[in-house]
Structures are given as C-alpha cells and as structure tokens.
Design a protein around this motif. Structure first.
Motif, mmCIF file in Angstrom:
data_model
loop_
_atom_site.group_PDB
_atom_site.id
_atom_site.type_symbol
_atom_site.label_atom_id
_atom_site.label_comp_id
_atom_site.label_asym_id
_atom_site.label_seq_id
_atom_site.Cartn_x
_atom_site.Cartn_y
_atom_site.Cartn_z
ATOM 1 N N UNK A 88 0.261 35.665 -16.927
ATOM 2 C CA UNK A 88 -1.161 35.699 -16.607
ATOM 3 C C UNK A 88 -1.957 34.967 -17.682
ATOM 4 N N UNK A 89 -2.850 34.120 -17.253
ATOM 5 C CA UNK A 89 -3.809 33.442 -18.136
ATOM 6 C C UNK A 89 -5.189 34.006 -17.830
ATOM 7 N N UNK A 90 -5.948 34.264 -18.857
ATOM 8 C CA UNK A 90 -7.242 34.891 -18.615
ATOM 9 C C UNK A 90 -8.279 34.387 -19.603
ATOM 10 N N UNK A 91 -9.524 34.424 -19.173
ATOM 11 C CA UNK A 91 -10.633 33.963 -20.018
ATOM 12 C C UNK A 91 -11.888 34.699 -19.590
ATOM 13 N N UNK A 92 -12.665 35.116 -20.574
ATOM 14 C CA UNK A 92 -13.930 35.792 -20.247
ATOM 15 C C UNK A 92 -15.044 34.752 -20.187
ATOM 16 N N UNK A 93 -15.678 34.656 -19.050
ATOM 17 C CA UNK A 93 -16.746 33.679 -18.841
ATOM 18 C C UNK A 93 -17.818 34.303 -17.950
ATOM 19 N N UNK A 94 -19.029 33.764 -17.995
ATOM 20 C CA UNK A 94 -20.084 34.303 -17.119
ATOM 21 C C UNK A 94 -19.718 34.189 -15.646
#
Lengths: 171, 188, 184
Positions: A88-94
């Motif tokens: 899993x790849x994840x990123x916090x973004x608006x």
C-alpha cells in the motif's frame, strides 16, 4: 563464567560492579520537561506532517512485514519468480486533490495508478509488487511531484523532481 | 518504506504519542520526555560529569527531537532515535564547555567544626565519578554505552560513527584505566 | 526485382532478436524519435555486455514522465549504464542481475568499487544485494557514507542474514540536522 552473549566477552566482576553503580538512578531536575515545553510554546516552529502518518506507515509495515532482499528485476515474469505481494502507498493530501502514483513498477505512467481518498484524508492505493527495489513518487493535481515522506529518499535526482525508493522483501 | 518484521516490535505508546505530537498536540510531548528523562539523564550526567551540563544537553536533545519529529520515520523506535540525538548533543556540550568533565567538589572539613562524614556509598560514587572523569571522552562514552546502556558494539558503531574495532579498544582501555585508578583488588 | 524482394526477406529473417527487442514499445510511445534512438543504442550496448536493461528503460520512462528534455534523458540513461558497468567490474562477470542493480545504486550513493568488491568477499554466500540496498537507504536517509558502510560491512562480516540487515536499517534512524555525529 558465561561469555557476554552480545560480544562474546567474558564478564569482569570489577567492571560489572562499576557498571551496576553507574546504572543507579541519577535524578536530574524534574523541571527539564517544563523548561522544554515552555521553550517550544514560545517558539513552536513545527508544522503538521503532510505525508503519511507515522501510525499508518507502521501499520503498513506491520501488515506487510517481511525480510529484506532485492530480488530479480526483470521486465517480464518467468517461472520461479518470487511471488507478488500487495503493497500500500499512501499520502495525506487535501480532499480536492487528485493524486497518482508513478514509478518503476508502472512505467512511470501517470494514468496507470490513481490513489483513492479515504474518509480520514489519506489517499492510498495498493499495488502488487515482486521483490525488488523501486523508485517512485506521487503526482498531485497533475503538476506537483511529491515524494513519500515515510520512505527513503532516492539519492540520484536526475530530473530535478523528488523521488522515493521502496525495497520489497523476499521471504 | 519497507515491509519489515522488525517493525512488529512496536512500542505503541511511544508511536501513539509521537503521532499525537505530529498532529499538533504539544502536551503529548511531555509524557514522552518524562518517559526517558531518567535513563537518558543518567547517561548525560555520567558523560558530562555534572547536573547542569547534563540538564542542558537533555533539554537541547528534547527540543531538537521535537523540531525534527517529522524525520523520525519509525515512531515506535522513538527512544533509539532520541538517544542518538542525545549522544550527539552531549558531545557538542562537552566540546563547547572546553572541558570534558567538571568534578564535584569533595566534601571538606571546616576547622574540625561541623565536619561531615560522607557515607561510604557517597565516597564510592565520588571516586567512581572522578575515575570516569579521568578517561578521555571517547573512552568514557564507549564505556557508558557498553556497560551502562548495554548496547552491542554494532549499535555503538552506528551511534558514534566509530568502527567496532576502535570501540572495543576504547572500552578495553577504559576498563584498564578504571581498574588502575580505582584499585581493582580482584585483579590481584 | 525478385532478387530485391528475396534480399529484403532474407534481411528480415536474419534480423537479430536483439535488434527486434531494441524497439521497446514503451519507449516508442513516450520518447521522441531522436531520444528513443539514442536510448535504444544504450539498451543495445547493455544487452551485448550482458547487463540488465530494465533499469535503463525505467530511467528513460521516468525522464519522460517528468517532462525532461531528450538530452537529459539520454544522459541519465548513460549514467545508469555506466554505473552498471562499474558494478560489473567490481562484482565480476558472474554477478547476478539484482546484485548488479544494487551495486550500481550503492556506487551512486558513494560506495567505491573496492567497497563493493569487499562486500562480495565478506557477505554470506557472496550475496551483496541486501547489504548494498541497506547501505544505499542509510546514505539516502542522511547517514555519512563511511558510517553507513562500516555498519553494513561489519554486519556482513558477522554473517548477518536478510533479517539482520533489515533490523539494522530500521534501527539506524538518521540524525536530524544539527546533530550529526562528529568525525571519529
């Protein structure tokens, strides 16, 4: 006497006695924490971490825990190749962003792997990967390159855009 | 990011607190500091030789750790990460003061009036502190990391940047010197 | 006329598999022709020398994705090829593909060919991919090259397995700015 299991050295009673004394508690001022918190409140100089939350990264690692081996890197799968594992790849973004993943595993194709936004504001996608080492990055809103803050930075920067590296283990 | 079974050795409380701090909860940093003040303060005190320097190094380390918390990639290993910062701050503090260790003044008699007789334990501690202070800084650091923090040579190498062989030699020489300074009667 | 057609057909039949494979459809779709020709020349060289080609293809595609100009893409691919050659020199002709790729990355991270050769000698069963990958990650994380190398090489000498290298890399968090260890 039994050798020290860590270094193979034989224990030394005299040194052990000294060490035991040194291990006794030393009481520094309990004000240390207060002084630091006051200092930080006066000059916070922190920003919220915009990337993957630490717990999420740890959760990902825990969920897909394995040993480490850079496996064979071939263009086409062949018999006997190590099995594919979901990563899993994840990123916090608006919320109003569009986030895609590009890397060595999808030919750096911006159309191949969009991320999907969960309710907690984290964008994520799961990619099946064989053991190996892959460079990758996120593209936000089609124009901004954003490396993965939870991953090692790729050292070589041939094209002036931030890139990360992931190494997938082989059991 | 790497899938790793070693990350299963988690300290959820540390990770949870780090996460809260990252999300802006400064108050969550207090318990993190309290958790490690005693143990890391002990190291700083023995390395630097006095409370004032040790407190300063500890405060600097806590402050720097907070400001760099984004770079702690494995929050469940916050303690090891923080300790690395502290070891480096202790080196900086020692160098900046221009001396390696201040000795605590021995208790002195004053004209025979109101003489304090320090306990045997206190005298032993002072003697040990003096002996430690006579070591060169690298030897003292190596001795503390090996015997007080109980790190492996591999961990010490990663922490200090020195090779394992060099560290073993430092520890060996530290032990020899301490034996000589503090009179190892067992060795006879 | 018949002779011309015969010669053309013969030419097609005799066309080497390598030449056919050189026209990677991924590159055709993403690179301009001038850049593609030069990248494919690099691929051909790699194939002739028995070096892995996929890292070169991915580097070219990365450049295309990032909008890099053709010459820059070509230069980056050439660098990867040069790194792989150095890796081959350091590891020897029998090196496995993943070892070559890991060694190439380690060389870019600051390892010397002598270090790579040393790792081949000291690593258990000569398996260098793991130690070199960990070395590269440690350096990428901000650790000094010599410090990272010592940590990895020491563990290799002790016979560390993959798990041990993984634990080493997980333990060795990079120091934040302003707190770097002084030189030993």
């Amino acid at each position: 006497m039994h050798p020290d299991h860590r270094s193979g050295e034989l224990p030394d009673p005299f040194i052990e006695r000294l060490a035991a004394q040194l291990r006794e508690p030393v009481s520094l001022s309990p004000e240390v924490e207060r002084v630091v918190l006051d200092r930080l409140r006066t000059r916070p100089a922190r920003r919220r971490w915009p990337g993957v939350a630490g717990a999420l990264a740890a959760g990902i690692a825990a969920a897909f825990g394995a040993g480490l081996l850079v496996g064979r890197w071939t263009a086409a799968p062949s018999a006997g190749v190590p099995s594919v594992r979901p990563v899993e790849f994840a990123l916090r973004m608006p919320a109003d962003s569009a986030v895609v993943l590009v890397g060595d595993f999808n030919d750096w194709n911006p159309a191949a792997t969009p991320l999907h936004r969960a309710t907690d504001g984290v964008w994520s996608v799961t990619v099946p990967l064989r053991p190996g080492r892959y460079r990758y990055t996120f593209i936000v809103d089609g124009t901004r390159w954003h490396r993965d803050p939870a991953a090692p930075r790729a050292l070589e920067d041939d094209f002036g855009a931030p890139t990360s590296v992931i190494t997938i283990a082989q059991r | 990011m790497t899938a790793s079974p070693s990350l299963l050795q988690v300290s959820p409380s540390d990770a949870e607190l780090v996460l809260r701090v990252r999300q802006g909860d400064l108050d969550a940093y207090g318990p993190l500091m309290t958790r490690y003040r005693l143990r890391f303060g002990r190291y700083a005190y023995h390395l630097l030789g006095n409370e004032s320097d040790a407190e300063e190094a500890l405060q600097d380390a806590f402050t720097l750790a907070y400001r760099s918390l984004d770079q702690c990639r494995h929050p469940e290993r916050f303690a090891a990460w923080l300790f690395r910062i502290l070891v480096n701050r202790c080196r900086t503090t020692g160098v900046r003061r221009g001396r390696e260790q201040a000795r605590r003044a021995p208790i002195e008699a004053a004209d025979g009036i109101g003489v304090h007789h320090p306990s045997e334990e206190a005298m032993r501690r002072e003697e040990l502190a003096r002996g430690l202070g006579r070591l060169v800084p690298e030897q003292r650091e190596a001795f503390l990391l090996k015997y007080v923090e109980e790190l492996s040579y591999e961990e010490m190498a990663a922490l200090t940047g020195a090779g394992e062989s060099a560290l073993k030699m430092r520890v060996k020489r530290a032990c020899e010197q301490l034996r000589e300074l503090l009179g190892d009667t067992d060795a006879s | 006329m018949r002779r011309v057609i015969l010669l053309l057909a013969l030419g097609l039949l005799l066309r080497s598999p390598a030449a056919a494979a050189a026209q990677d459809p991924r590159l055709e779709a993403r690179l301009d022709s001038a850049t593609r020709v030069r990248v494919e020349a690099a691929l051909e060289s790699a194939r002739r020398e028995g070096l892995p080609t996929e890292p070169l293809v991915q580097k070219a595609l990365e450049g295309a994705s990032k909008g890099a100009p053709g010459p820059r893409i070509v230069a980056a691919v050439a660098t990867v090829l040069a790194d792989l050659r150095r890796a081959r020199e350091a590891l020897g002709p029998a090196a496995a593909e993943d070892d070559l790729v890991a060694a190439a990355a380690a060389l870019r991270a600051g390892a010397t060919p002598a270090m790579i050769g040393e790792m081949r000698r000291v690593a258990p069963h000569g398996a260098v991919a793991v130690p070199l990958a960990v070395f590269t990650d440690l350096v990428a994380g901000g650790m000094r090259t010599d410090v990272a190398w010592r940590s990895v090489a020491d563990l290799a000498r002790k016979g560390g397995d993959d798990e041990a290298f993984l634990r080493l890399r997980d333990r060795l968090e990079p120091a934040p700015p302003g707190s770097a260890p002084e030189a030993p």
